[in-house]
Design an enzyme around this catalytic site. Structure first.
Site, PDB file in Angstrom:
ATOM      1  N   ASP A 133      -1.316  -0.759   6.117  1.00 38.02           N
ATOM      2  CA  ASP A 133      -1.418  -0.134   7.433  1.00 38.02           C
ATOM      3  C   ASP A 133      -2.826  -0.116   7.999  1.00 38.02           C
ATOM      4  O   ASP A 133      -3.025   0.390   9.106  1.00 38.02           O
ATOM      5  CB  ASP A 133      -0.925   1.313   7.344  1.00 38.02           C
ATOM      6  CG  ASP A 133      -1.874   2.187   6.528  1.00 38.02           C
ATOM      7  OD1 ASP A 133      -2.467   3.129   7.085  1.00 38.02           O
ATOM      8  OD2 ASP A 133      -2.042   1.926   5.325  1.00 38.02           O
ATOM      9  N   ASP A 163      -0.207   5.250   0.878  1.00 38.26           N
ATOM     10  CA  ASP A 163      -0.471   6.252   1.913  1.00 38.26           C
ATOM     11  C   ASP A 163      -0.645   5.584   3.272  1.00 38.26           C
ATOM     12  O   ASP A 163      -1.475   4.687   3.437  1.00 38.26           O
ATOM     13  CB  ASP A 163      -1.746   7.036   1.579  1.00 38.26           C
ATOM     14  CG  ASP A 163      -1.595   7.874   0.320  1.00 38.26           C
ATOM     15  OD1 ASP A 163      -0.509   8.415   0.092  1.00 38.26           O
ATOM     16  OD2 ASP A 163      -2.584   7.976  -0.440  1.00 38.26           O
ATOM     17  N   ASP A 200       0.868  -1.169   0.000  1.00 41.14           N
ATOM     18  CA  ASP A 200       0.000   0.000   0.000  1.00 41.14           C
ATOM     19  C   ASP A 200       0.916   1.234   0.000  1.00 41.14           C
ATOM     20  O   ASP A 200       2.125   1.116   0.231  1.00 41.14           O
ATOM     21  CB  ASP A 200      -0.880  -0.040   1.254  1.00 41.14           C
ATOM     22  CG  ASP A 200      -1.687   1.226   1.446  1.00 41.14           C
ATOM     23  OD1 ASP A 200      -2.399   1.612   0.511  1.00 41.14           O
ATOM     24  OD2 ASP A 200      -1.579   1.827   2.527  1.00 41.14           O
TER      25      ASP A 200
END
Length: 224
Positions: free
Chosen positions: A170, A13, A11
């Site tokens: 995240d 951001d 991922d």
């Protein structure tokens, strides 16, 4: 086995990049132009994850702006126009670049799977000179479906020809995506998750990127 391709797909951001300050600034400039806002940095972090369209819906709701199709389209266009080149406040997480280099040098194929639109994704990757490390970049507008649908992550793995693949993210969305795609998930605990990391299904977790190469090597070891 010879010919096996081991891939680590990331991922963006909240995982490789702390981009919330730029997204926050873009959101508030867009809202100010519309005579509304602002939102807080904490709100911006919580609104990230489902793509620019959902972010705009969330910031509109936070500011009490009625979400008609026309109002959303207008704010979305203004948001994306500013978002495309927003890199001034974004920073890689400590150790992220070194971990990418270590994984690359160890022979892992690297990919990116993000809900961020393609233009701002490529802009920020070029800004930090990361784009050359990834064998594939799947963005929020690459396919008709976005994470947590499995399709973008499956495309990234297929693009890399992966025999074994690990997804690194995240958030709850990333965990759900990995589960849907049937891949192990390494959770970066310092990103933009909305709940305690112990409540997010994961195969491994880390708070220091220096630990990731060893985690990847262990999780992607070929069966005997």
């Amino acid at each position: 086995m010879p010919g096996d391709v081991k891939a680590v797909i990331f991922d963006l951001d909240g995982t490789l990049l702390d981009s919330a300050p730029d997204i926050h600034a873009v959101a508030n400039a867009t809202l100010a132009e519309a005579g509304s806002g602002p939102i807080s940095l904490d709100q911006a972090r919580r609104f990230i994850g489902n793509g620019a369209g959902v972010f705009v819906s969330r910031m509109m709701a936070a500011c009490g702006i009625e979400e008609t199709p026309e109002a959303h389209a207008r704010l979305h266009a203004a948001f994306v126009a500013r978002y495309d080149g927003a890199t001034a406040l974004t920073r890689p997480y400590p150790g992220a670049r070194d971990a990418l280099m270590a994984l690359h040098e160890a022979g892992f194929a690297l990919g990116l799977c993000t809900n961020k639109p393609q233009r701002p994704t490529m802009s920020v990757l070029r800004h930090f000179r990361l784009h050359g490390l990834f064998g594939t970049v799947v963005c929020g507008d690459t396919l008709p479906r976005r994470k947590p649908d499995a399709a973008p992550l499956q495309k990234a793995a297929a693009d890399l020809g992966a025999t074994f693949a690990l997804f690194v993210g995240d958030s709850e969305i990333d965990a759900e995506t990995a589960r849907a795609a049937g891949l192990p998930f390494a959770l970066f605990t310092e990103g933009y998750r909305k709940t305690g990391f112990e409540n997010i299904p994961h195969t491994a977790s880390f708070d220091r990127f220096a630990d990731l190469p060893e985690i990847a090597a262990g999780l992607l070891a070929a069966p005997a």
